[in-house]
Scaffold this motif. Structure first.
Motif, PDB file in Angstrom:
ATOM      1  N   MET A  34      -5.144 -12.722  12.522  1.00 45.07           N
ATOM      2  CA  MET A  34      -6.300 -11.895  12.164  1.00 45.07           C
ATOM      3  C   MET A  34      -5.852 -10.482  11.783  1.00 45.07           C
ATOM      4  SD  MET A  34      -8.985 -13.698  12.123  1.00 45.07           S
ATOM      5  CE  MET A  34      -9.311 -15.415  12.559  1.00 45.07           C
ATOM      6  N   LYS A  35      -4.842  -9.974  12.454  1.00 46.00           N
ATOM      7  CA  LYS A  35      -4.320  -8.649  12.121  1.00 46.00           C
ATOM      8  C   LYS A  35      -3.768  -8.632  10.702  1.00 46.00           C
ATOM      9  CE  LYS A  35      -0.896  -5.197  13.540  1.00 46.00           C
ATOM     10  NZ  LYS A  35       0.217  -4.879  14.477  1.00 46.00           N
ATOM     11  N   LYS A  36      -3.022  -9.682  10.341  1.00 48.25           N
ATOM     12  CA  LYS A  36      -2.446  -9.753   8.999  1.00 48.25           C
ATOM     13  C   LYS A  36      -3.521  -9.963   7.941  1.00 48.25           C
ATOM     14  CE  LYS A  36       1.011  -9.556   6.206  1.00 48.25           C
ATOM     15  NZ  LYS A  36       1.685  -8.255   6.010  1.00 48.25           N
ATOM     16  N   LYS A  37      -4.543 -10.739   8.263  1.00 48.73           N
ATOM     17  CA  LYS A  37      -5.655 -10.939   7.330  1.00 48.73           C
ATOM     18  C   LYS A  37      -6.316  -9.598   6.997  1.00 48.73           C
ATOM     19  CE  LYS A  37      -6.924 -15.654   8.823  1.00 48.73           C
ATOM     20  NZ  LYS A  37      -7.130 -16.400   7.575  1.00 48.73           N
ATOM     21  N   LEU A  38      -6.540  -8.779   8.035  1.00 48.99           N
ATOM     22  CA  LEU A  38      -7.156  -7.469   7.820  1.00 48.99           C
ATOM     23  C   LEU A  38      -6.239  -6.577   6.992  1.00 48.99           C
ATOM     24  CD1 LEU A  38      -9.452  -5.447   8.391  1.00 48.99           C
ATOM     25  CD2 LEU A  38      -8.201  -4.786  10.472  1.00 48.99           C
ATOM     26  N   GLU A  39      -4.948  -6.560   7.328  1.00 48.25           N
ATOM     27  CA  GLU A  39      -3.997  -5.754   6.564  1.00 48.25           C
ATOM     28  C   GLU A  39      -3.984  -6.171   5.101  1.00 48.25           C
ATOM     29  OE1 GLU A  39      -0.245  -6.232   8.486  1.00 48.25           O
ATOM     30  OE2 GLU A  39      -0.766  -4.949  10.203  1.00 48.25           O
ATOM     31  N   ASN A  40      -4.001  -7.477   4.864  1.00 49.89           N
ATOM     32  CA  ASN A  40      -3.992  -7.971   3.480  1.00 49.89           C
ATOM     33  C   ASN A  40      -5.257  -7.558   2.731  1.00 49.89           C
ATOM     34  OD1 ASN A  40      -1.507  -9.193   3.810  1.00 49.89           O
ATOM     35  ND2 ASN A  40      -2.348 -11.211   4.268  1.00 49.89           N
ATOM     36  N   PHE A  41      -6.407  -7.607   3.416  1.00 50.52           N
ATOM     37  CA  PHE A  41      -7.655  -7.203   2.766  1.00 50.52           C
ATOM     38  C   PHE A  41      -7.649  -5.714   2.450  1.00 50.52           C
ATOM     39  CE2 PHE A  41     -12.069  -5.622   2.941  1.00 50.52           C
ATOM     40  CZ  PHE A  41     -12.591  -6.330   1.862  1.00 50.52           C
ATOM     41  N   ILE A  42      -7.202  -4.901   3.402  1.00 49.35           N
ATOM     42  CA  ILE A  42      -7.161  -3.453   3.168  1.00 49.35           C
ATOM     43  C   ILE A  42      -6.176  -3.125   2.041  1.00 49.35           C
ATOM     44  CG2 ILE A  42      -6.483  -1.236   4.184  1.00 49.35           C
ATOM     45  CD1 ILE A  42      -7.692  -2.192   6.824  1.00 49.35           C
ATOM     46  N   ASP A  43      -5.051  -3.814   1.988  1.00 52.76           N
ATOM     47  CA  ASP A  43      -4.095  -3.625   0.888  1.00 52.76           C
ATOM     48  C   ASP A  43      -4.743  -3.966  -0.454  1.00 52.76           C
ATOM     49  OD1 ASP A  43      -2.105  -2.766   2.561  1.00 52.76           O
ATOM     50  OD2 ASP A  43      -1.028  -4.681   2.609  1.00 52.76           O
ATOM     51  N   TYR A  44      -5.550  -5.019  -0.452  1.00 56.90           N
ATOM     52  CA  TYR A  44      -6.238  -5.447  -1.675  1.00 56.90           C
ATOM     53  C   TYR A  44      -7.224  -4.376  -2.140  1.00 56.90           C
ATOM     54  CZ  TYR A  44      -8.966  -8.507  -4.783  1.00 56.90           C
ATOM     55  OH  TYR A  44      -9.613  -9.063  -5.866  1.00 56.90           O
ATOM     56  N   VAL A  45      -8.023  -3.858  -1.206  1.00 54.00           N
ATOM     57  CA  VAL A  45      -8.975  -2.793  -1.549  1.00 54.00           C
ATOM     58  C   VAL A  45      -8.225  -1.545  -2.014  1.00 54.00           C
ATOM     59  CG1 VAL A  45     -10.826  -1.298  -0.697  1.00 54.00           C
ATOM     60  CG2 VAL A  45     -10.718  -3.686   0.045  1.00 54.00           C
ATOM     61  N   SER A  46      -7.104  -1.243  -1.368  1.00 53.28           N
ATOM     62  CA  SER A  46      -6.290  -0.095  -1.763  1.00 53.28           C
ATOM     63  C   SER A  46      -5.802  -0.237  -3.198  1.00 53.28           C
ATOM     64  CB  SER A  46      -5.091   0.052  -0.824  1.00 53.28           C
ATOM     65  OG  SER A  46      -5.507   0.300   0.501  1.00 53.28           O
ATOM     66  N   CYS A  47      -5.396  -1.443  -3.544  1.00 52.96           N
ATOM     67  CA  CYS A  47      -4.930  -1.721  -4.909  1.00 52.96           C
ATOM     68  C   CYS A  47      -6.055  -1.508  -5.919  1.00 52.96           C
ATOM     69  CB  CYS A  47      -4.391  -3.141  -4.982  1.00 52.96           C
ATOM     70  SG  CYS A  47      -3.860  -3.640  -6.634  1.00 52.96           S
ATOM     71  N   LEU A  48      -7.246  -1.989  -5.592  1.00 52.78           N
ATOM     72  CA  LEU A  48      -8.373  -1.862  -6.516  1.00 52.78           C
ATOM     73  C   LEU A  48      -8.823  -0.409  -6.676  1.00 52.78           C
ATOM     74  CD1 LEU A  48     -10.614  -4.926  -5.504  1.00 52.78           C
ATOM     75  CD2 LEU A  48      -8.922  -4.799  -7.341  1.00 52.78           C
ATOM     76  N   THR A  49      -8.781   0.355  -5.587  1.00 48.91           N
ATOM     77  CA  THR A  49      -9.229   1.747  -5.648  1.00 48.91           C
ATOM     78  C   THR A  49      -8.154   2.682  -6.169  1.00 48.91           C
ATOM     79  OG1 THR A  49      -8.540   2.147  -3.366  1.00 48.91           O
ATOM     80  CG2 THR A  49     -10.826   1.440  -3.719  1.00 48.91           C
ATOM     81  N   GLY A  50      -6.897   2.232  -6.145  1.00 48.72           N
ATOM     82  CA  GLY A  50      -5.798   3.111  -6.530  1.00 48.72           C
ATOM     83  C   GLY A  50      -5.469   4.134  -5.463  1.00 48.72           C
ATOM     84  N   ASN A  51      -5.884   3.868  -4.216  1.00 46.07           N
ATOM     85  CA  ASN A  51      -5.670   4.797  -3.114  1.00 46.07           C
ATOM     86  C   ASN A  51      -5.035   4.049  -1.950  1.00 46.07           C
ATOM     87  OD1 ASN A  51      -5.921   6.474  -0.832  1.00 46.07           O
ATOM     88  ND2 ASN A  51      -7.735   7.468  -1.644  1.00 46.07           N
ATOM     89  N   VAL A  68     -14.468  -0.905   6.283  1.00 43.94           N
ATOM     90  CA  VAL A  68     -13.494  -0.232   5.407  1.00 43.94           C
ATOM     91  C   VAL A  68     -14.204   0.904   4.671  1.00 43.94           C
ATOM     92  CG1 VAL A  68     -12.067  -0.502   3.339  1.00 43.94           C
ATOM     93  CG2 VAL A  68     -11.981  -2.222   5.155  1.00 43.94           C
ATOM     94  N   GLU A  69     -13.586   2.081   4.665  1.00 48.60           N
ATOM     95  CA  GLU A  69     -14.221   3.292   4.123  1.00 48.60           C
ATOM     96  C   GLU A  69     -13.704   3.632   2.734  1.00 48.60           C
ATOM     97  OE1 GLU A  69     -15.931   6.607   7.154  1.00 48.60           O
ATOM     98  OE2 GLU A  69     -13.766   6.475   7.009  1.00 48.60           O
ATOM     99  N   ILE A  70     -14.634   3.943   1.835  1.00 44.86           N
ATOM    100  CA  ILE A  70     -14.274   4.438   0.513  1.00 44.86           C
ATOM    101  C   ILE A  70     -15.252   5.538   0.113  1.00 44.86           C
ATOM    102  CG2 ILE A  70     -13.261   2.235  -0.220  1.00 44.86           C
ATOM    103  CD1 ILE A  70     -15.765   1.773  -1.904  1.00 44.86           C
ATOM    104  N   ASP A  71     -15.108   6.052  -1.116  1.00 45.34           N
ATOM    105  CA  ASP A  71     -16.086   7.006  -1.622  1.00 45.34           C
ATOM    106  C   ASP A  71     -16.629   6.507  -2.959  1.00 45.34           C
ATOM    107  OD1 ASP A  71     -14.205   7.699  -3.656  1.00 45.34           O
ATOM    108  OD2 ASP A  71     -13.380   9.323  -2.437  1.00 45.34           O
TER     109      ASP A  71
END
Length: 298
Positions: free
Chosen positions: A121-138, A188-191
């Motif tokens: 579950m920890k790795k699943k969350l890390e992978n999802f956050i990495d994915y969102v980071s990639c999409l946002t460029g942040n 997960v937080e974004i703007d």
């Protein structure tokens, strides 16, 4: 436009069933636009960050579709609008096989979350956050621990949905683990600017608006936009399609992700919600933008 619609926020209510969201300020309203050639425009309280909440459903769906494929995903969830509130359990009782109608209602989103890639579950969350980071460029994207904890301790109905689906083999694994993962995914937080950039990626059928590399497959981007049109604004999706007419997904934190195909992405934040859980100021703002910029895809 923000000045013209801000007064309507007084008619909405900030989500309080998740205690940590009750601190939101009703009068906040912001919008960002990212064009398909990478230009940004924004106005309002754009300095405020917010949690994705149900907007994360679209991103988790895109991630899982590209990793695991349509056959596996749609063996767990359907493709049809339900017309019911996002938290409804009733359709699970009257379908055979017992699977959620679509990935945008809570039952379907929980099933998708259980499919996120990762050996823990920890790795699943890390992978999802990495994915969102990639999409946002942040690369500094994180989840809000206070909001996640608040959601986790009050997610009784979502637990019920998971137990019901587990009974019929729709989901596997430990219910508490999936709830923990889902609430962190939603937190997960974004703007607005980052949300608009994600919208521009969907506008370009999965391409980065600046680098033009493919971040989401074209097929997956089209599937996600179809779900946004038919199910993205909860049980007000039909009305939204008529009044605004673009693919969109809202969240109870007040965010709205909107996509104008081949033109731009829109990120909105306005925590005052209408009775169906959509940003009341954000909706009105999108109506004005639809008229001003002729964005209705129909």
């Amino acid at each position: 436009m923000i000045d013209e619609v801000r007064s309507i926020t007084a008619l909405g209510k900030v989500a309080n069933y998740i205690p940590a969201l009750a601190d939101g300020r009703k009068t906040d309203l912001a919008v960002s636009v990212c064009t398909i050639d990478g230009q940004y425009f924004q106005a309002g309280t754009v300095e405020k960050s917010f949690t994705l909440q149900s907007i994360s459903k679209v991103l988790a769906l895109a991630f899982v579709l590209d990793i695991k494929g349509e056959e596996e995903v749609f063996s767990k969830v359907g493709m049809e609008p339900s017309g019911d509130p996002y938290y409804s359990i009733s359709k699970l009782e009257f379908t055979n096989p017992t699977k959620p109608f679509n990935p945008m209602i809570n039952a379907g989103a929980l099933a998708i979350t259980s499919l996120l890639p990762g050996h823990s579950m920890k790795k699943k969350l890390e992978n999802f956050i990495d994915y969102v980071s990639c999409l946002t460029g942040n690369r500094k994207i994180e989840y809000n621990e206070k909001v996640a904890k608040s959601e986790f301790t009050t997610s009784f109905l979502n637990r019920s949905l998971l137990y019901y689906m587990k009974q019929f083999g729709v989901i596997e694994g430990n219910v508490e683990d999936i709830i923990d993962l889902y609430t962190k995914q939603c937190a997960v937080e974004i703007d607005c600017l980052q949300l608009a950039r994600i919208g521009a990626i969907f506008s370009l059928n999965g391409q980065d608006p600046e680098k033009r590399n493919q971040l989401i497959t074209k097929r997956t981007a089209k599937i996600c936009k179809a779900f946004m049109v038919t199910c993205g604004m909860y049980n007000a999706s039909g009305e939204f399609a008529i009044k605004v007419g673009v693919p969109a997904k809202s969240g109870v934190s007040g965010g709205i992700l909107a996509v104008v195909p081949n033109r731009f992405g829109i990120g909105i934040f306005g925590p005052a919600l209408d009775q169906r859980g959509n940003s009341i100021g954000g909706w009105k703002l999108l109506e004005k933008m639809a008229d001003q910029f002729d964005i209705n895809i129909f």
